[in-house]
Design a protein around this motif. Structure first.
Motif, PDB file in Angstrom:
ATOM      1  N   GLY A 156      -0.977 -42.401 -60.538  1.00 22.15           N
ATOM      2  CA  GLY A 156      -0.219 -41.554 -60.284  1.00 22.15           C
ATOM      3  C   GLY A 156       0.336 -42.195 -59.238  1.00 22.15           C
ATOM      4  N   ALA A 157      -0.039 -41.595 -57.826  1.00 21.08           N
ATOM      5  CA  ALA A 157       0.666 -41.916 -56.970  1.00 21.08           C
ATOM      6  C   ALA A 157      -1.189 -42.026 -55.999  1.00 21.08           C
ATOM      7  CB  ALA A 157       0.616 -40.385 -55.356  1.00 21.08           C
ATOM      8  N   ASN A 158      -0.653 -43.419 -54.605  1.00 22.19           N
ATOM      9  CA  ASN A 158      -1.134 -44.566 -54.123  1.00 22.19           C
ATOM     10  C   ASN A 158      -2.213 -42.974 -52.974  1.00 22.19           C
ATOM     11  OD1 ASN A 158      -1.040 -46.914 -54.581  1.00 22.19           O
ATOM     12  ND2 ASN A 158       0.384 -46.811 -54.422  1.00 22.19           N
ATOM     13  N   ARG A 159      -2.768 -42.281 -53.825  1.00 24.03           N
ATOM     14  CA  ARG A 159      -3.657 -41.415 -52.940  1.00 24.03           C
ATOM     15  C   ARG A 159      -5.259 -41.821 -53.194  1.00 24.03           C
ATOM     16  NH1 ARG A 159       0.946 -37.037 -52.343  1.00 24.03           N
ATOM     17  NH2 ARG A 159       2.494 -38.020 -51.352  1.00 24.03           N
ATOM     18  N   GLY A 160      -6.046 -41.240 -52.321  1.00 25.93           N
ATOM     19  CA  GLY A 160      -7.470 -41.558 -53.329  1.00 25.93           C
ATOM     20  C   GLY A 160      -8.531 -40.831 -52.232  1.00 25.93           C
ATOM     21  N   THR A 161      -9.191 -41.190 -51.927  1.00 18.75           N
ATOM     22  CA  THR A 161     -10.646 -40.903 -51.093  1.00 18.75           C
ATOM     23  C   THR A 161     -10.506 -40.624 -50.162  1.00 18.75           C
ATOM     24  OG1 THR A 161     -12.427 -41.088 -53.030  1.00 18.75           O
ATOM     25  CG2 THR A 161     -13.447 -40.307 -50.862  1.00 18.75           C
ATOM     26  N   LEU A 162     -10.604 -39.900 -49.336  1.00 20.42           N
ATOM     27  CA  LEU A 162     -10.425 -39.516 -47.514  1.00 20.42           C
ATOM     28  C   LEU A 162     -11.029 -39.811 -46.812  1.00 20.42           C
ATOM     29  CD1 LEU A 162      -8.864 -35.732 -47.283  1.00 20.42           C
ATOM     30  CD2 LEU A 162      -7.783 -37.749 -47.881  1.00 20.42           C
ATOM     31  N   PRO A 163     -11.425 -41.061 -45.911  1.00 21.95           N
ATOM     32  CA  PRO A 163     -12.325 -41.881 -45.212  1.00 21.95           C
ATOM     33  C   PRO A 163     -13.554 -41.287 -44.473  1.00 21.95           C
ATOM     34  CG  PRO A 163      -9.938 -42.459 -44.259  1.00 21.95           C
ATOM     35  CD  PRO A 163      -9.591 -41.402 -45.383  1.00 21.95           C
ATOM     36  N   GLU A 164     -12.738 -39.852 -44.490  1.00 24.10           N
ATOM     37  CA  GLU A 164     -14.733 -38.830 -43.455  1.00 24.10           C
ATOM     38  C   GLU A 164     -15.285 -38.360 -44.696  1.00 24.10           C
ATOM     39  OE1 GLU A 164     -10.538 -37.963 -41.179  1.00 24.10           O
ATOM     40  OE2 GLU A 164     -11.043 -38.991 -43.095  1.00 24.10           O
ATOM     41  N   ASP A 165     -14.685 -38.789 -45.793  1.00 21.40           N
ATOM     42  CA  ASP A 165     -15.296 -38.315 -47.233  1.00 21.40           C
ATOM     43  C   ASP A 165     -16.315 -39.732 -47.415  1.00 21.40           C
ATOM     44  OD1 ASP A 165     -14.871 -35.767 -46.983  1.00 21.40           O
ATOM     45  OD2 ASP A 165     -13.199 -35.670 -48.359  1.00 21.40           O
ATOM     46  N   THR A 166     -16.022 -40.655 -47.327  1.00 19.74           N
ATOM     47  CA  THR A 166     -17.121 -41.910 -48.037  1.00 19.74           C
ATOM     48  C   THR A 166     -17.892 -41.905 -46.916  1.00 19.74           C
ATOM     49  OG1 THR A 166     -16.048 -43.225 -46.444  1.00 19.74           O
ATOM     50  CG2 THR A 166     -14.619 -43.105 -48.354  1.00 19.74           C
ATOM     51  N   GLU A 167     -18.471 -41.183 -46.369  1.00 19.82           N
ATOM     52  CA  GLU A 167     -19.920 -40.806 -45.478  1.00 19.82           C
ATOM     53  C   GLU A 167     -21.163 -40.053 -46.103  1.00 19.82           C
ATOM     54  OE1 GLU A 167     -21.169 -38.670 -42.754  1.00 19.82           O
ATOM     55  OE2 GLU A 167     -19.330 -38.757 -41.449  1.00 19.82           O
ATOM     56  N   HIS A 168     -20.526 -39.422 -47.242  1.00 21.89           N
ATOM     57  CA  HIS A 168     -21.154 -38.494 -48.000  1.00 21.89           C
ATOM     58  C   HIS A 168     -21.268 -39.297 -49.232  1.00 21.89           C
ATOM     59  CE1 HIS A 168     -20.793 -35.600 -45.173  1.00 21.89           C
ATOM     60  NE2 HIS A 168     -19.946 -35.221 -45.020  1.00 21.89           N
ATOM     61  N   ALA A 169     -20.833 -40.765 -50.038  1.00 21.33           N
ATOM     62  CA  ALA A 169     -21.287 -41.373 -50.644  1.00 21.33           C
ATOM     63  C   ALA A 169     -22.708 -41.551 -50.807  1.00 21.33           C
ATOM     64  CB  ALA A 169     -20.211 -41.887 -51.203  1.00 21.33           C
ATOM     65  N   ASP A 170     -23.270 -41.874 -52.094  1.00 23.57           N
ATOM     66  CA  ASP A 170     -24.123 -42.537 -52.317  1.00 23.57           C
ATOM     67  C   ASP A 170     -24.593 -43.539 -52.611  1.00 23.57           C
ATOM     68  OD1 ASP A 170     -24.498 -41.077 -54.605  1.00 23.57           O
ATOM     69  OD2 ASP A 170     -26.486 -41.054 -55.392  1.00 23.57           O
ATOM     70  N   VAL A 171     -23.648 -43.979 -53.521  1.00 21.93           N
ATOM     71  CA  VAL A 171     -23.556 -45.441 -53.812  1.00 21.93           C
ATOM     72  C   VAL A 171     -21.562 -46.300 -53.535  1.00 21.93           C
ATOM     73  CG1 VAL A 171     -22.879 -47.030 -55.744  1.00 21.93           C
ATOM     74  CG2 VAL A 171     -25.135 -45.432 -55.994  1.00 21.93           C
ATOM     75  N   ILE A 172     -21.739 -47.426 -52.426  1.00 19.27           N
ATOM     76  CA  ILE A 172     -20.757 -47.468 -52.604  1.00 19.27           C
ATOM     77  C   ILE A 172     -20.071 -48.463 -52.832  1.00 19.27           C
ATOM     78  CG2 ILE A 172     -18.871 -48.174 -50.351  1.00 19.27           C
ATOM     79  CD1 ILE A 172     -20.873 -45.870 -48.765  1.00 19.27           C
ATOM     80  N   VAL A 173     -19.419 -48.836 -53.841  1.00 17.94           N
ATOM     81  CA  VAL A 173     -19.253 -50.233 -54.672  1.00 17.94           C
ATOM     82  C   VAL A 173     -17.428 -51.345 -53.320  1.00 17.94           C
ATOM     83  CG1 VAL A 173     -18.438 -51.585 -56.449  1.00 17.94           C
ATOM     84  CG2 VAL A 173     -19.765 -49.728 -56.427  1.00 17.94           C
ATOM     85  N   VAL A 174     -17.749 -51.846 -53.185  1.00 18.89           N
ATOM     86  CA  VAL A 174     -16.722 -52.386 -51.757  1.00 18.89           C
ATOM     87  C   VAL A 174     -15.897 -53.689 -52.828  1.00 18.89           C
ATOM     88  CG1 VAL A 174     -15.624 -53.731 -50.579  1.00 18.89           C
ATOM     89  CG2 VAL A 174     -16.842 -51.918 -49.717  1.00 18.89           C
ATOM     90  N   TRP A 175     -15.144 -53.691 -53.442  1.00 20.40           N
ATOM     91  CA  TRP A 175     -14.689 -54.484 -54.596  1.00 20.40           C
ATOM     92  C   TRP A 175     -13.575 -55.674 -54.887  1.00 20.40           C
ATOM     93  CZ3 TRP A 175     -15.863 -52.620 -60.444  1.00 20.40           C
ATOM     94  CH2 TRP A 175     -15.585 -54.093 -61.356  1.00 20.40           C
ATOM     95  N   GLY A 176     -13.441 -56.819 -54.163  1.00 20.16           N
ATOM     96  CA  GLY A 176     -12.356 -57.174 -53.539  1.00 20.16           C
ATOM     97  C   GLY A 176     -11.797 -57.268 -52.352  1.00 20.16           C
TER      98      GLY A 176
END
Length: 687
Positions: A156-176
């Protein structure tokens, strides 16, 4: 700041980059001698890239334009004479008036993009001027239109996960996305996650710097990303690694999607993508069993014939797994939480023709060669279309028309400016006032002048103010100061995230964080037709698009099932992603940045090189029916056989034809009328 000869002053990086770094400019005797990062910026924290660290090379470049010029040679030859600003403004407005009276104002077209990301410079006084003139409108879809549209169909809108929160991920997929080169502060955050035990996976067509940094690199055939996403969904559903409660509450269409992906078995997807069935299952297991899986969707994969569907397909993954509810989980295509009052900036009420002619910027060459309704005047700023636009041969033919009156406003005599009738010197971002938002982090920033303007250069606001006043348009509207424009742009935005963002706050603090309170109900307030994540999109069905994520092979190109045959004239898939030291065509004329990149190369797989008797370091010709360029071979197994890669948008130089967009198509993407740079095929031979 501008009046102080010595000191350290705050600034903003103006480049088209998600990081939008806070900078410090070090001045001695009125001149910037060093650019460093601002350690007080909450996200960028003093770290900057080589591109910006060497920005003084651009600001004080010996070839920087100093005064207005009029063409005296043939178009493209680059011979000009000096004129005054009064002469330049008079000639432009005289020609615009005459053309408007004779042919109608829609024979005039602006061509611009985000060579400078300042909002006033690209969405302010310029828009007012062309609205008042009644000129044709440029459809600005060269960069992110396909991906943004695909994401919006799902979220619906171009919004998603906040950058600061990503350090709490345990799997990070960088796609393209080659984020080591294009989003370095996301790398910093991912490194924090990795120190806590996170695994970093990169999915791309090329073992670039980001792929080398990853824990696991997965190469695939160009344009097959949606097939891989669908194969992952197949495994996730089949093995019960989905969040049924999340899907029930926050999505529509999960039952239909579950049935739909049954046909995308790991074995079938392996044949399409070049990724083994074992790796497809392994990746699905890693992501599906993660506590907080985060997917960073890059810019590159959308530049295919079906780039919008690729992004839409990937965007469904955190919805079926429920990763959105985990801190650091979810996904990002682009974070557009900030927005300004566009009407206050652009003044659409000035336009007498509310439904003007629209020209897609990816098809500028075709538009300039149109005979029935020809464009008779073109004004280019914040862009270099002879380098960045696809199908360059036709773009050159269009710009070479003697009956086309062309004005270019730039810092340099670019490949495009050489075709202009009038060239105007542009101010750098450090010489003007502007407002900056980020399409990744949540900070708005103010840039005020740090140095005096070089020579007779002018900002876009100044230029279009002069043109508007010379045309006799409303003097109140066309004499507003940048400060007035910013203050108005920050009022009545209708966006709760902009609460508290004022000119006064920015002057006091330089960068101000958005009001992120509304993000707490992000999933409950999605602006889709259903108000939920749309795994099945009725809107897409109504528009003739597949309502469920679906893989389609490229219009021009190959996948693992359909490989080139002897009948295929051009058997190699050609891609031209960014290099590390340029940003699009910016810095390509800087000796220091050129030295860091060395030369324009073509990465070619050993199998493909051997078949053509090409050795590492050989000068080669790369060609298709659209054009030909001259590069140097870099034999490498960094991509799958059948794929060739040339990084960076180099200007033509030293008599060499090296502009990669000579080879790229002007076809439009499946969604958003975006560019399809990476759905191109070529052949290669030794010179």
């Amino acid at each position: 700041m501008i009046d102080q000869d010595n000191g350290v002053f705050p600034a903003v990086c103006p480049l088209d980059c998600p990081d939008t770094c806070g900078l410090l400019l070090h001045k001695e005797n009125g001149k910037i001698v060093k650019v460093t990062g601002n350690p007080d910026h909450p996200i960028t924290k003093g770290a900057i890239c080589n591109k910006v660290r060497n920005m003084t090379e651009r600001v004080y470049h010996p070839e920087r334009l100093q005064y207005p010029l009029r063409r005296v040679g043939a178009k493209g030859e680059g011979r000009f004479e000096r004129i005054s600003w009064d002469e330049a403004i008079d000639e432009i407005t005289t020609r615009f008036r005459a053309l408007s009276e004779t042919y109608g104002p829609e024979c005039i077209l602006p061509y611009n993009f985000y060579g400078n990301m300042g909002i006033l410079g690209v969405d302010g006084m310029d828009k007012r001027f062309f609205n008042a003139l009644g000129a044709s409108v440029l459809e600005q879809t060269i960069c992110n239109a396909a991906g943004n549209t695909g994401w919006k169909y799902t979220m619906g809108a171009n919004r998603g996960t906040l950058p600061e929160d990503t350090e709490h991920a345990d799997v990070i997929v960088v796609w393209g996305g080659n984020i080591v080169s294009t989003n370095m502060h996301q790398v910093v955050l991912a490194e924090k996650a990795r120190k806590k035990g996170a695994k970093i996976v990169v999915i791309d067509v090329h073992r670039n710097r980001t792929a080398q940094w990853a824990d696991w690199f997965i190469p695939l055939y160009p344009g097959t990303d949606s097939a891989l996403a669908l194969g992952l969904m197949h495994v996730l559903f089949e093995r019960g690694m989905v969040d049924e409660a999340f899907m029930q509450k926050y999505t529509v269409g999960h039952e239909a999607l579950r049935e739909h992906v049954r046909e995308y078995t790991p074995e079938r997807v392996a044949r399409i993508t070049g990724v083994s069935a074992e790796d497809i299952v392994k990746l699905a297991e890693l992501y599906g069993r993660a506590d907080a899986g985060y997917i960073h969707i890059g810019n590159g994969l959308q530049h295919h014939d079906h780039g919008g569907m690729s992004v839409r397909s990937i965007a469904c993954l955190p919805a079926i797994t429920g990763h959105w509810l985990k801190r650091g989980g979810g996904a990002v295509r682009t974070n557009s939480y900030a927005s300004t009052n566009g009407d206050a900036l652009e003044r659409p009420e000035l336009r007498a023709n509310p439904e003007p002619r629209v020209v897609n910027m990816n098809r500028i060459g075709e538009a300039l060669l149109e005979a029935e309704q020809p464009i008779r005047a073109l004004m280019v700023y914040c862009s270099n279309p002879l380098v960045v636009a696809p199908d360059t041969e036709r773009v050159m033919q269009g710009f070479a028309r003697e009956d086309l009156f062309t004005v270019v406003h730039d810092l340099f005599l670019t490949d495009t400016a050489k075709y202009a009738d009038i060239v105007l010197p542009a101010a750098s971002s450090f010489e003007e006032t502007d407002l900056y938002t980020s399409y990744w982090h949540q900070y708005v920033q103010l840039q005020e002048p740090v140095i005096a303007k070089i020579g007779e250069s002018k900002s876009n606001v100044e230029l279009f103010s002069l043109l508007g006043q010379a045309m006799g348009y409303d003097p109140e509207i066309f004499s507003e100061t940048p400060e007035q424009m910013i203050a108005d742009a920050l009022k009545d935005t209708g966006n709760p995230y902009m609460n508290g963002i004022t000119l006064e706050a920015l002057k006091a603090n330089r960068f101000v964080k958005l009001d992120m309170a509304a993000h707490a109900t992000f999933l409950e307030t999605l602006p889709t037709p259903s108000g939920k994540i749309e795994l099945y999109s009725e809107t897409m069905r109504e528009r003739g698009l597949p309502p469920l994520p679906t893989y389609h092979p490229a219009v021009e190109g190959y996948d693992g099932e359909r490989r080139p045959s002897e009948e295929d004239k051009y058997p190699l898939m050609f891609l031209s992603p960014p290099n590390h030291n340029f940003l699009n065509s910016t810095f390509a004329n800087s000796a220091k940045h050129q030295k860091m990149e060395k030369m324009p190369l073509l990465h070619i797989h050993p199998e493909d090189a051997e078949r053509r008797n090409v050795a590492d370091g050989d000068p080669i010709i790369v060609w298709n029916d659209r054009g030909r360029i001259e590069l140097v071979a870099k034999v490498s197994d960094a991509m799958l056989p059948g794929t060739v890669i040339s990084q960076g948008l180099w200007w033509d130089g030293a008599g060499r034809k090296q502009r990669v967009n000579m080879l790229t198509p002007n076809r439009l993407s499946d969604m958003g009328n975006g560019a399809t740079f990476f759905s191109s095929t070529v052949e290669v031979k030794r010179q």
